[in-house]
Design an enzyme around this catalytic site. Structure first.
Site, PDB file in Angstrom:
ATOM      1  N   ARG A 179       0.840  -1.206   0.000  1.00  0.00           N
ATOM      2  CA  ARG A 179       0.000   0.000   0.000  1.00  0.00           C
ATOM      3  C   ARG A 179       0.871   1.251   0.000  1.00  0.00           C
ATOM      4  NH1 ARG A 179      -4.611   0.197   4.421  1.00  0.00           N
ATOM      5  NH2 ARG A 179      -2.922   0.873   5.759  1.00  0.00           N
TER       6      ARG A 179
ATOM      7  N   LYS B  17      -2.735   6.508   1.013  1.00  0.00           N
ATOM      8  CA  LYS B  17      -2.650   6.885   2.427  1.00  0.00           C
ATOM      9  C   LYS B  17      -1.696   8.077   2.538  1.00  0.00           C
ATOM     10  CE  LYS B  17      -2.827   4.583   6.898  1.00  0.00           C
ATOM     11  NZ  LYS B  17      -4.283   4.479   7.080  1.00  0.00           N
TER      12      LYS B  17
ATOM     13  N   GLU C 100     -16.354   6.403   3.340  1.00  0.00           N
ATOM     14  CA  GLU C 100     -15.804   5.794   4.550  1.00  0.00           C
ATOM     15  C   GLU C 100     -15.994   6.669   5.772  1.00  0.00           C
ATOM     16  OE1 GLU C 100     -11.585   4.979   4.540  1.00  0.00           O
ATOM     17  OE2 GLU C 100     -11.275   6.378   2.900  1.00  0.00           O
TER      18      GLU C 100
HETATM   19  C1  LIG Z   1      -5.432   3.758   7.315  1.00  0.00           C
HETATM   20  C2  LIG Z   1      -6.810   4.048   6.893  1.00  0.00           C
HETATM   21  C3  LIG Z   1      -7.857   3.119   7.039  1.00  0.00           C
HETATM   22  C4  LIG Z   1      -7.684   1.807   7.756  1.00  0.00           C
HETATM   23  O1  LIG Z   1      -6.810   0.937   7.120  1.00  0.00           O
HETATM   24  P1  LIG Z   1      -6.187  -0.289   7.906  1.00  0.00           P
HETATM   25  O2  LIG Z   1      -5.210  -0.869   6.960  1.00  0.00           O
HETATM   26  O3  LIG Z   1      -7.279  -1.220   8.223  1.00  0.00           O
HETATM   27  O4  LIG Z   1      -5.565   0.266   9.133  1.00  0.00           O
HETATM   28  C5  LIG Z   1      -9.106   3.460   6.542  1.00  0.00           C
HETATM   29  N1  LIG Z   1      -9.334   4.644   5.945  1.00  0.00           N
HETATM   30  C6  LIG Z   1      -8.357   5.558   5.798  1.00  0.00           C
HETATM   31  C7  LIG Z   1      -8.670   6.844   5.148  1.00  0.00           C
HETATM   32  C8  LIG Z   1      -7.074   5.297   6.261  1.00  0.00           C
HETATM   33  O5  LIG Z   1      -6.118   6.215   6.119  1.00  0.00           O
END
Ligand SMILES: *Cc1c(COP(=O)(O)O)cnc(C)c1O
Length: 339
Positions: free
Chosen positions: A80, A183, A219
């Site tokens: 990722r 991210k 989300e």
């Molecule tokens: C990090 C993150 C998540 C959660 O991801 P995980 O890999 O399950 O920790 C969900 N939404 C956003 C916007 C994120 O930055």
């Protein structure tokens, strides 16, 4: 053994002994270095500071029931971060450097890995930033990859408690062809106003909708959204959400439990038809959702009975945590055991 009130640690920063750094210069990555300083020194014109060239990851290490330390699904986080780096035109951290850095950061801070049974864990924060000086808008030529760790307490200190969400009608987190699926810090900056507004009104988080039509669920702040309907685990398909590794894992567990998994656009209109709703991510695994308020219609969607999380969410949560702490068989081969 270090004396910390492990079970009551917040999800916050605690100083540990060491962190790890690796610099990209002249087109290549250097040696992995360790430091005991909490500070970094970078050029004031660094591209990360001005143009948001940065990406991060969040993952955890757990001290298991058998005393072994496990890192959960590191390869997913490495991939990722690779995708995020490509998304904002940064140098990609090779997978070997990623693994060696996180393992080193965990091992060198071994005394901060919380004891089994406290519900606490060691949060790992890999960070990639553009350090090259840029005034014109252009990707940097130098980068810093670093990893620090910090012990964090159990997310739910008084048990697995449901939260409420506020639909963000006046804010968007990310555009459909934008950076929502990476991210990167910019997405967080873009979500702060909605998040603070939700917090001020007593909600755990804002629930973002698709920016184009405001019709579909994206989300829940920094966590993915899922719903349980009968024997189905339903989670949104959208090009502006960050694919959560927790969500991916819960989908595998749901299938393993004989559930059907649907990844598809989820309409706000459907909220009334769900039996259970939850937000998922590394920090909490699952935050069960008790209610969702829509300020546009004034409608409240309710899910939990007597303030309790639903049975399916509870089962999914226990199974995933059980795997992370080595209490359940790691049938999916998700744990990396630190030797
Ligand atoms: C990090 C993150 C998540 C959660 O991801 P995980 O890999 O399950 O920790 C969900 N939404 C956003 C916007 C994120 O930055």
């Amino acid at each position: 053994m270090l004396e910390l009130d492990w079970s009551h640690l917040p999800f916050g920063y605690v100083k540990t002994d060491y962190n790890v750094r690796c610099y990209y210069r002249n087109g290549k990555w250097g040696e992995i270095e360790t430091s005991s300083s909490e500070f970094i020194s970078i050029h004031m014109a660094a591209s990360s500071l001005h143009y948001g060239q940065e990406a991060f990851e969040g993952m955890k290490a757990f001290r298991g029931k058998d005393g072994k330390n496990r890192i959960f699904r590191w390869e997913e986080n490495a991939m990722r971060m690779e995708s995020s780096a490509n998304g904002v035109m940064m140098a990609v951290v090779p997978r070997e450097i990623f693994l060696e850095s996180i393992v080193k950061a965990v091992k060198m801070n071994e005394r901060f890995i919380p004891p089994f049974g406290t519900g606490a864990s060691l949060y790992i924060r890999p960070l990639l930033i553009g350090t090259g000086a840029r005034v014109g808008v252009k990707p940097a030529d130098e980068y810093l990859f670093m990893v620090f760790v910090t012990p964090v307490g159990p997310y739910f200190k008084e048990g697995f408690k449901p939260v409420s969400l506020l639909i963000a009608r006046d804010h968007d987190r990310a555009a459909p062809k934008g950076t929502g699926r990476f991210k990167v810090g910019g997405n967080y900056a873009a979500s702060l106003a909605a998040g603070e507004e939700a917090h001020a009104k007593g909600y755990a988080s804002a629930l973002f909708l698709d920016a184009r039509e405001k019709k579909y669920i994206d989300e829940a702040g920094p966590a993915n959204f899922f719903a349980i309907k009968g024997n189905k685990y339903i989670t949104p398909k959208s090009e502006s959400i960050l694919a959560s590794i927790t969500n991916k894992s819960l989908m595998d567990i749901a299938k393993d439990m004989g559930m059907e998994v649907e990844v598809r656009p989820v309409e706000v209109n459907e909220l009334d038809s769900f039996d259970e709703v939850g937000a998922c991510g590394t920090a909490a695994v699952i935050s069960p959702v008790c209610k969702i308020d829509d300020p546009l219609t004034g409608h409240t969607y309710s899910y939990c009975k007597d303030g309790q999380a639903g049975p399916v969410s509870t089962k999914l949560y226990k199974r995933l945590q059980g795997i992370q702490y080595g209490e359940e068989d790691d049938v999916f081969n998700w744990n990396y055991i630190i030797e």
